[in-house]
Design an enzyme around this catalytic site. Structure first.
Site, PDB file in Angstrom:
ATOM      1  N   ASP A  34       0.612  -1.320  -0.307  1.00  0.00           N
ATOM      2  CA  ASP A  34       0.102   0.165   0.124  1.00  0.00           C
ATOM      3  C   ASP A  34       0.753   1.597  -0.094  1.00  0.00           C
ATOM      4  OD1 ASP A  34      -2.694   0.944   0.494  1.00  0.00           O
ATOM      5  OD2 ASP A  34      -2.098   2.122   2.253  1.00  0.00           O
ATOM      6  N   GLU A  47       1.725  -0.233  -4.833  1.00  0.00           N
ATOM      7  CA  GLU A  47       0.538   0.584  -4.868  1.00  0.00           C
ATOM      8  C   GLU A  47       0.915   2.137  -4.836  1.00  0.00           C
ATOM      9  OE1 GLU A  47      -3.452   2.634  -3.883  1.00  0.00           O
ATOM     10  OE2 GLU A  47      -1.379   2.136  -2.663  1.00  0.00           O
ATOM     11  N   HIS A  94     -10.965  -1.009  -5.781  1.00  0.00           N
ATOM     12  CA  HIS A  94     -11.854  -0.751  -4.250  1.00  0.00           C
ATOM     13  C   HIS A  94     -11.936   1.024  -3.915  1.00  0.00           C
ATOM     14  CE1 HIS A  94      -8.141  -0.469  -2.597  1.00  0.00           C
ATOM     15  NE2 HIS A  94      -8.194  -0.123  -1.494  1.00  0.00           N
ATOM     16  N   ASP A  95     -11.222   1.910  -5.223  1.00  0.00           N
ATOM     17  CA  ASP A  95     -10.495   3.147  -4.148  1.00  0.00           C
ATOM     18  C   ASP A  95     -11.701   4.290  -5.911  1.00  0.00           C
ATOM     19  OD1 ASP A  95      -9.502   2.871  -2.006  1.00  0.00           O
ATOM     20  OD2 ASP A  95      -7.735   2.697  -3.332  1.00  0.00           O
TER      21      ASP A  95
HETATM   22  C1  NOJ Z   1      -4.314   2.876  -0.144  1.00  0.00           C
HETATM   23  C2  NOJ Z   1      -5.512   1.366  -0.527  1.00  0.00           C
HETATM   24  O1  NOJ Z   1      -6.248   0.927  -1.684  1.00  0.00           O
HETATM   25  C3  NOJ Z   1      -6.978   2.954   0.322  1.00  0.00           C
HETATM   26  O2  NOJ Z   1      -8.322   2.446   0.678  1.00  0.00           O
HETATM   27  C4  NOJ Z   1      -6.422   3.399   1.783  1.00  0.00           C
HETATM   28  O3  NOJ Z   1      -7.097   4.111   2.492  1.00  0.00           O
HETATM   29  C5  NOJ Z   1      -5.019   3.493   1.310  1.00  0.00           C
HETATM   30  N1  NOJ Z   1      -3.673   3.312   0.855  1.00  0.00           N
HETATM   31  C6  NOJ Z   1      -4.499   4.508   2.694  1.00  0.00           C
HETATM   32  O4  NOJ Z   1      -4.224   3.344   3.297  1.00  0.00           O
END
Ligand code: NOJ
Ligand code: CA
Length: 542
Positions: A210, A269, A329-330
């Site tokens: 992440d 990511e 998911h974002d």
């Molecule tokens: C990226 C993740 O995909 C997201 O869902 C999360 O809120 C942030 N990083 C913080 O960890």
């Protein structure tokens, strides 16, 4: 030149499928998806036959102990499964059963920050002289008072939180409940290595890391330069709170550690990032992969997609390995990003694009059935970003609602009350119904993935566009030593004639797969007539 697909490691050859664990399948009726639910549906993902999706790896959004202020991206114990998802033994079972089906299991590690309830942070904030004080980013106020600099948090507001008990600020890139770790502290790094080894020894095949490009922040805490943007966070160019040079040796250390376990991988990511930067992160001695999200922000216009793809191809070069995603998911779901009466047709064009590009495709749960964003009433909004910005921005709940398996009670997702509402269109958009319909988005995904699995050109070949100036659609070649495929996509809702830059007649082309079976004979000459939103994949037979 391209490698033969047999010599390709699985993470280059395969398709990654993102499971948003809370919303995949609930096995115990509490309304929250869990490990048992995934176990029960492994055959859907890959049973070794084209009746299944045929994915090679699943990435599980965080399943670790968490108070869930950011739904698992705030971890309070990296080596424990949160009881809402199951037990450690359930994960062991899931790994074993997935491996039997040739599915790799990737865990999501959010290591940039922990939960504010992680014992490390509790200890760190207990006093200025705590042995873990330096595990997080603590700072005195400026001499004139106020936070140390103007850095903003992604979820809104200052990135510095005042701690009245110890009279210092701590830094949080996301929520105040997600304090950032100090990656310069050697004990923190030792702990992170230990966590990774713990899971690798349990048999997981890799990690999704992440916000991988934010681990280090400028030591001098310099302010970011201004740039135009909507939110305060976007009005800074993030040169001092992300993409710092110290990242590269950290990636090399990961790579060494992970490679000691053989056939494993890490996919980063990036919070933001362009292909030039990403490509520096993905080298044989750094990360295996990093997601490229640029396709997600393209307008529905072949020119925009081509520009993005070519930029990535150019940055990575023929030997490099991009990792494309059209959703996660974002972000808003594809069908909702490109709305209109032809959404399912567009979903198929997008599927064909994702699964025929050079690099590893990452597919978000639900995209394969063409799910759209679900309406989530204000009282049911859970995402902290949605709560803060409603109604300007409704947050990420609409893209995280349960996967509808059938048109029965609870959409086959749960016997209980689902944690987020089921999409009201679940009676028509669900796995069971689309499985029976050969013309569905799901059936098309299956055919594409299985074609890709068996095609050296598609899983390892080079990429070459056949249109300098795309207008209605895209056309490109994927070419390996053994095989050549030609992909043509009509992005428009009207018939289109595509005139290829090159005459492909040096080969004979046979139609292999598409949205309009039977509408094409072999490809001859430079002109290709496509139906509205038609996908055509040809294979050179000579
Ligand atoms: C990226 C993740 O995909 C997201 O869902 C999360 O809120 C942030 N990083 C913080 O960890
Ligand atoms: Ca459950």
């Amino acid at each position: 030149m391209s490698e033969s697909s047999e010599s390709l490691p699985w993470w280059k050859r395969g398709v990654i499928y993102q499971i948003y664990t809370r919303s995949f399948a609930d096995s115990n009726g509490d309304g929250i998806g869990d490990l048992g639910g995934i176990l029960a549906h492994l055959d859907y993902l890959n049973d070794g036959t084209p009746a299944s999706l045929g994915v090679d790896a699943i990435w599980l959004s965080p399943i670790f102990a968490s108070p869930a202020f950011d739904f698992g991206y705030d971890v309070s114990d990296y080596c424990a499964i949160d009881p809402i998802f199951g037990r450690l033994a359930d994960l062991d079972e899931l790994i074993a059963q997935a491996h039997q089906r040739g599915i790799r299991v990737i865990l999501d590690l959010a290591l940039n920050h922990t939960s504010h309830l992680h014992p490390w942070f509790l200890e760190s904030r207990a006093s200025r002289s705590s042995s873990k004080r330096d595990w997080y980013l603590w700072q005195d106020p400026r001499p004139q008072g106020g936070p140390p600099n103007r850095w903003q948090s992604v979820f809104g507001g200052r990135a510095w939180q005042w701690d009245p008990a110890t009279r210092q600020y701590y830094y949080h890139m996301f929520l105040p409940q997600q304090p950032d770790l100090n990656w310069r502290n050697p004990q923190v790094r030792e702990e992170i290595d230990r966590i990774m080894r713990f899971w690798l020894e349990r048999g997981v095949d890799g990690f999704r890391l992440d916000v991988v490009n934010a681990y280090f922040k400028d030591l001098e805490l310099r302010d970011n330069p201004f740039r135009w943007g909507l939110r305060a966070y976007d009005r800074q160019a993030h040169v001092y709170d992300a993409d710092r040079p110290e990242l590269l040796p950290a990636y090399t250390a990961f790579r060494r550690l992970v490679d000691r376990y053989g056939d494993r991988m890490v996919v980063g990511e990036p919070l933001m990032g362009n292909p030039q930067v990403l490509q520096q992160y993905c080298r044989p001695d750094r990360l295996h992969l990093a997601f490229d999200f640029d396709l997600i922000s393209c307008r529905w216009n072949p020119r925009a997609f081509q520009r993005t793809i070519l930029a990535c191809e150019q940055a990575f070069g023929p030997e490099g390995w991009p990792c494309y995603a059209l959703g996660n998911h974002d972000v808003s779901r594809l069908v909702s990003r490109y709305p209109g009466p032809h959404a399912p047709e567009r979903a198929k064009v997008a599927a064909a694009l994702l699964l025929t590009l050079h690099g590893t495709p990452s597919l978000y749960q639900g995209e394969e059935i063409g799910m759209r964003d679900s309406p989530v009433p204000r009282r049911r909004i859970l995402d902290p970003a949605g709560k803060r910005y409603w109604p300007l921005y409704r947050g990420r709940d609409p893209v995280r609602t349960p996967l509808p398996w059938n048109d029965g009670v609870g959409a086959g997702f749960s016997n209980g009350r689902p944690w987020l509402p089921i999409n009201p269109d679940f009676r028509s958009v669900n796995v069971a119904r689309e499985s029976e319909d050969p013309g569905s988005v799901l059936s098309f995904y299956r055919r594409l993935i299985w074609l890709r699995r068996g095609s050296r050109a598609l899983n390892s070949g080079s990429f070459q566009t056949l249109l300098r100036n795309p207008d209605s659609g895209l056309a490109y070649l994927r070419q390996s030593q053994e095989e050549i495929m030609l992909v043509a996509l009509n992005f428009r809702g009207h018939p289109a004639q595509i005139v290829l830059d090159e005459d492909p007649s040096t080969h004979e082309w046979e139609w292999r797969l598409g949205t309009h079976p039977g509408s094409h004979g072999p490809l001859v000459g430079r002109r290709l007539n496509l139906q509205p939103y038609e996908v055509c994949i040809f294979q050179a037979t000579r």
